[in-house]
Motif scaffolding. Structure first.
Motif, PDB file in Angstrom:
ATOM      1  N   THR A   1     -42.370 -10.792  32.198  1.00 20.61           N
ATOM      2  CA  THR A   1     -42.914 -10.210  30.775  1.00 20.61           C
ATOM      3  C   THR A   1     -42.628  -8.833  31.143  1.00 20.61           C
ATOM      4  O   THR A   1     -41.524  -8.548  30.242  1.00 20.61           O
ATOM      5  N   ILE A   2     -43.374  -8.141  31.921  1.00 17.13           N
ATOM      6  CA  ILE A   2     -42.379  -6.842  32.376  1.00 17.13           C
ATOM      7  C   ILE A   2     -40.916  -6.710  32.468  1.00 17.13           C
ATOM      8  O   ILE A   2     -40.128  -5.938  32.158  1.00 17.13           O
TER       9      ILE A   2
ATOM     10  N   ALA B   1     -38.847  -9.198  31.861  1.00 19.58           N
ATOM     11  CA  ALA B   1     -38.247  -9.447  29.975  1.00 19.58           C
ATOM     12  C   ALA B   1     -38.172  -8.134  28.832  1.00 19.58           C
ATOM     13  O   ALA B   1     -36.885  -7.328  28.723  1.00 19.58           O
ATOM     14  N   GLY B   2     -38.643  -7.342  29.208  1.00 18.22           N
ATOM     15  CA  GLY B   2     -38.533  -6.036  28.701  1.00 18.22           C
ATOM     16  C   GLY B   2     -38.147  -5.078  29.219  1.00 18.22           C
ATOM     17  O   GLY B   2     -37.485  -4.395  28.179  1.00 18.22           O
ATOM     18  N   LEU B   3     -37.370  -4.808  30.169  1.00 18.73           N
ATOM     19  CA  LEU B   3     -36.951  -3.918  31.474  1.00 18.73           C
ATOM     20  C   LEU B   3     -35.239  -4.214  30.161  1.00 18.73           C
ATOM     21  O   LEU B   3     -34.493  -3.712  30.218  1.00 18.73           O
TER      22      LEU B   3
ATOM     23  N   HIS C   1     -34.784  -6.657  28.370  1.00 21.37           N
ATOM     24  CA  HIS C   1     -34.388  -5.772  26.632  1.00 21.37           C
ATOM     25  C   HIS C   1     -34.006  -4.200  26.091  1.00 21.37           C
ATOM     26  O   HIS C   1     -33.491  -4.602  25.054  1.00 21.37           O
ATOM     27  N   SER C   2     -34.205  -4.000  27.255  1.00 20.23           N
ATOM     28  CA  SER C   2     -33.881  -2.410  26.977  1.00 20.23           C
ATOM     29  C   SER C   2     -33.110  -1.661  28.033  1.00 20.23           C
ATOM     30  O   SER C   2     -32.783  -0.489  28.456  1.00 20.23           O
TER      31      SER C   2
ATOM     32  N   GLU D   1     -53.553  -6.601  33.181  1.00 21.20           N
ATOM     33  CA  GLU D   1     -52.359  -7.361  34.010  1.00 21.20           C
ATOM     34  C   GLU D   1     -51.817  -5.965  32.670  1.00 21.20           C
ATOM     35  O   GLU D   1     -51.130  -4.897  34.564  1.00 21.20           O
TER      36      GLU D   1
ATOM     37  N   GLY E   1     -43.276  -3.162  30.493  1.00 21.81           N
ATOM     38  CA  GLY E   1     -40.764  -3.006  30.707  1.00 21.81           C
ATOM     39  C   GLY E   1     -40.490  -2.124  29.950  1.00 21.81           C
ATOM     40  O   GLY E   1     -39.345  -1.507  29.927  1.00 21.81           O
ATOM     41  N   ILE E   2     -40.504  -2.065  28.275  1.00 22.70           N
ATOM     42  CA  ILE E   2     -39.812  -1.293  27.601  1.00 22.70           C
ATOM     43  C   ILE E   2     -40.116  -0.076  27.757  1.00 22.70           C
ATOM     44  O   ILE E   2     -39.467   0.869  28.101  1.00 22.70           O
TER      45      ILE E   2
ATOM     46  N   ASP F   1     -41.047 -15.654  27.328  1.00 19.62           N
ATOM     47  CA  ASP F   1     -40.139 -13.955  27.118  1.00 19.62           C
ATOM     48  C   ASP F   1     -38.820 -13.700  28.141  1.00 19.62           C
ATOM     49  O   ASP F   1     -37.689 -13.321  27.895  1.00 19.62           O
TER      50      ASP F   1
ATOM     51  N   ASN G   1     -29.056   0.097  36.542  1.00 17.78           N
ATOM     52  CA  ASN G   1     -29.436  -0.597  35.914  1.00 17.78           C
ATOM     53  C   ASN G   1     -29.859  -1.926  36.859  1.00 17.78           C
ATOM     54  O   ASN G   1     -31.203  -2.125  35.985  1.00 17.78           O
TER      55      ASN G   1
ATOM     56  N   ASN H   1     -47.293 -11.227  34.809  1.00 17.71           N
ATOM     57  CA  ASN H   1     -46.827  -9.676  34.392  1.00 17.71           C
ATOM     58  C   ASN H   1     -45.348  -8.748  35.187  1.00 17.71           C
ATOM     59  O   ASN H   1     -44.590  -8.827  34.124  1.00 17.71           O
TER      60      ASN H   1
ATOM     61  N   ALA I   1     -47.634  -6.295  28.242  1.00 15.49           N
ATOM     62  CA  ALA I   1     -46.457  -6.583  28.870  1.00 15.49           C
ATOM     63  C   ALA I   1     -44.713  -6.521  28.921  1.00 15.49           C
ATOM     64  O   ALA I   1     -44.555  -5.715  29.297  1.00 15.49           O
ATOM     65  N   LEU I   2     -44.808  -7.221  27.762  1.00 15.22           N
ATOM     66  CA  LEU I   2     -43.225  -6.682  26.958  1.00 15.22           C
ATOM     67  C   LEU I   2     -42.991  -5.258  26.717  1.00 15.22           C
ATOM     68  O   LEU I   2     -41.826  -4.840  27.134  1.00 15.22           O
TER      69      LEU I   2
ATOM     70  N   ILE J   1     -38.970  -1.189  41.374  1.00  9.38           N
ATOM     71  CA  ILE J   1     -40.164  -1.938  40.800  1.00  9.38           C
ATOM     72  C   ILE J   1     -41.585  -2.450  41.436  1.00  9.38           C
ATOM     73  O   ILE J   1     -41.194  -3.833  41.515  1.00  9.38           O
TER      74      ILE J   1
ATOM     75  N   THR K   1     -33.935 -12.997  27.575  1.00 11.90           N
ATOM     76  CA  THR K   1     -33.709 -12.132  28.532  1.00 11.90           C
ATOM     77  C   THR K   1     -32.958 -11.881  29.808  1.00 11.90           C
ATOM     78  O   THR K   1     -32.939 -13.336  30.108  1.00 11.90           O
TER      79      THR K   1
ATOM     80  N   LYS L   1     -31.909  -3.110  30.709  1.00  8.65           N
ATOM     81  CA  LYS L   1     -31.741  -3.355  32.965  1.00  8.65           C
ATOM     82  C   LYS L   1     -31.766  -4.811  33.151  1.00  8.65           C
ATOM     83  O   LYS L   1     -31.487  -5.663  32.396  1.00  8.65           O
TER      84      LYS L   1
ATOM     85  N   ALA M   1     -38.819   1.373  30.882  1.00  7.91           N
ATOM     86  CA  ALA M   1     -37.159   1.411  31.198  1.00  7.91           C
ATOM     87  C   ALA M   1     -37.039   2.784  30.100  1.00  7.91           C
ATOM     88  O   ALA M   1     -35.612   3.291  30.901  1.00  7.91           O
TER      89      ALA M   1
END
Lengths: 314, 277
Positions: A61-62, A64-66, A68-69, B155, B125-126, A93, A24, A58, B121-122, A50, A99, A71, B129
């Motif tokens: 924020t990406i 943060a999304g990772l 949140h899932s 972006e 990322g999700i 974020d 992760n 970007n 963008a969030l 990545i 996150t 990672k 993942a």
């Protein structure tokens, strides 16, 4: 002569070791894998790196999304872009959404020297430490970088780490002495109670050199490595203030909002301790190597020692 | 649920939202009403997610990038049992978690949004993942059309195409209005369909207030390797006659008279749909 190492290289080695055990853990780069010393990571664990391209907002924020899932992303970008171009992404974020993103600011401070002010991060501490729910660290040598990474790879907390570019001489002889936990600073030299020199990151060595000069002149100094800019070791600072009532802060950062400000804010309510803040003045930094620029602005041991002697004898 | 039941639900959610905004004297009325059908389609028919399973790592995700339309999101989440409906009474009250933009202090909300240009963008990322972990959840995000002026959107769109995120569906609530007027006059982001295609998306243009089209489009799987954009043509202020297509209703609060008239119009809408069933 002490050994030296680039903190970035140490971080990469530690990240590879941790990421081999935990898939992760991810490294995100913004066309910055070379300057982030991440080429070994990219070779060892290509599926856990990545590439986001030149897009720092970007990337944050990406990440943060990772996170949140599930990672555990380490987002590497030049500190100037990571903290300033992406500051809202960091605030919203990462910190606000809580996150688990580790923001790795490479080539921090004045590291880029001749590349100029677009590439300097001399305001990053002011920005990051004003953001709630974000830890802020500045490793000063390879032992501290290693110990800090051991913490960061298992921590669940958002953090920003400012990493310099050049090799740093060893300050410590063990990881245990270098970094224990968030919000704990270290007394790394204790010659007496005339004055305390407080630093973090690259200026820790400057503080040690300053203390050595002061000792020759009969002034007994303590040297404090804060390492954790946030949370701040206010207990240690108050103890040092009790003993010395005079503190000099030394930082590779604007004199506004950084380490010196953090110390002054912590100690101002006491009303009995003078804080002299040494750093970059409020102007675009002059061009030069890091040493040339430090000398120019008086962020070097000779200048700080002389300034301190003047203040103590007047 | 059948389409008519979903349409009735959307009308009910518009009413809950209208009541909430009037009670609080705060909210983004026009923005809520335009995307009500989209949220109802997602939460009652499309998303593999329930209040009880919200922490399930395999749940579908919804990220509301146009965070200001939060009142319709609260209405739907409360109705779906993510939190007690009485909580809606605290909306925009001192120390309430139910503030004017989504926060993840509330069950059912993934991440904090509000500043525009973050949700895509969030979601990238999700979705990334999900790919890394081999999970087959799908990520949906709702943006505004005014929001398309934010560079961070592009972006993220570039990354979605680059990473071949076929587990990602972005929806634009294409109501053609923003706070200052017509989006084409404020900052023209058209042609949005062409732009997203150029960034590697499949683009589907639909009537975003037509429940049948919404459900069908949202339930159609992505082309392998491609993210999807649904360009959902909507009417800002939908189903309140005097608010429809009026930019000032972006965040206008109804007067007592307007409130009563709006309620009557929504009740008539709900009644008609009950009768039709």
């Amino acid at each position: 002569m002490p050994n030296s190492a680039k903190v970035g290289d140490i971080i990469c080695t530690e990240l590879i070791a941790a990421a081999k055990k935990d898939r992760n853990i991810l490294a995100l780069t913004t066309d910055s894998r070379g300057s982030a010393s991440l080429n070994p990571f990219a070779r060892a664990l290509p599926d856990q790196l990545i590439e986001i391209g030149i897009a720092e907002q970007n990337s944050v924020t990406i990440a943060a999304g990772l996170a949140h899932s599930g990672k555990r992303p380490f987002a590497f970008s030049p500190a100037a872009f990571l903290t300033m171009r992406s500051v809202e992404q960091v605030k919203d974020d990462v910190a606000y959404s809580n996150t688990n993103v580790k923001l790795m600011g490479i080539s921090g401070g004045n590291s880029y020297s001749y590349l100029g002010n677009t590439h300097h991060s001399l305001q990053d501490l002011a920005i990051t430490r004003a953001i709630p729910n974000l830890e802020v660290y500045m490793p000063a040598d390879q032992f501290q970088a290693r110990a800090l990474m051991h913490y960061l790879v298992q921590s669940e907390h958002p953090a920003y780490v400012r990493i310099g570019k050049r090799a740093l001489a060893d300050i410590y002889t063990s990881e245990a002495a270098a970094f224990q936990r968030p919000g704990q600073g270290n007394v790394i030299a204790d010659h007496g109670n005339d004055i305390a020199l407080v630093a973090a990151g690259e200026t820790v060595q400057v503080a040690l050199d300053t203390a050595a000069i002061l000792t020759q002149q009969g002034i007994r100094a303590q040297v404090i490595d804060l390492v954790s800019i946030k949370p701040l070791d206010t207990d240690l600072l108050n103890r040092v203030a009790d003993q010395t009532h005079r503190i000099v802060t030394i930082e590779e950062h604007s004199i506004y909002g950084g380490l010196g400000s953090a110390v002054a804010e912590a100690l101002a309510p006491r009303g009995d301790t003078k804080v002299d803040i040494i750093g970059f003045p409020d102007e675009p930094a002059i061009a030069g190597t890091q040493d040339e620029v430090f000398n120019y602005y008086g962020i070097d041991a000779d200048d700080i020692a002389a300034r301190t002697v003047r203040q103590l004898t007047h | 649920m059948d389409i008519q039941a979903l349409e009735r639900k959307a009308a009910e959610m518009r009413k809950t939202t209208w009541e909430m905004i009037y009670r609080a004297q705060n909210g983004h009325t026009g923005s809520d009403l335009s995307c009500a059908d989209i949220l109802v389609a997602l939460y009652y028919q499309v998303l593999h997610q329930t209040a009880e399973s919200f922490s399930d790592p395999d749940r579908d995700r919804y990220v509301q990038s146009k965070g200001h339309a939060v009142e319709i999101l609260y209405s739907v989440l409360a109705d779906r049992g993510y939190f007690p409906k009485e909580d809606l009474l605290t909306y925009s009250q001192f120390n309430s978690p139910y503030i004017g933009h989504p926060t993840n202090h509330i069950n059912g909300i993934e991440l904090n949004t509000g500043s525009l240009g973050h949700g895509l963008a969030l979601s990238v990322g999700i979705a990334k993942a999900g790919k890394l972990d081999g999970r087959d959840y799908h990520v949906y995000t709702l943006m505004g059309d005014g929001e398309q002026a934010e560079g961070s959107v592009w972006e993220a769109a570039m990354a979605a195409g680059n990473f071949h995120l076929d587990n990602l569906t972005a929806i634009i609530d294409h109501n053609r209005l923003q706070i200052s007027g017509l989006t084409v006059n404020v900052m023209n982001s058209e042609p949005l369909a062409d732009k997203y295609r150029a960034f590697g998306f499949d683009v589907v243009e639909i009537d975003g207030n037509d429940m049948r089209q919404l459900v069908d489009t949202l339930q159609t799987r992505n082309t392998p390797g491609r993210p999807k954009l649904i360009l959902a043509d909507t009417i800002k202020g939908k189903d309140i006659s005097f608010a429809e297509n009026r930019p000032e209703w972006h965040h206008k609060i109804p007067t007592p008279e307007q409130y009563q008239q709006g309620l009557a119009e929504l009740d008539e809408q709900i009644g008609g749909l009950v009768h039709a069933k």
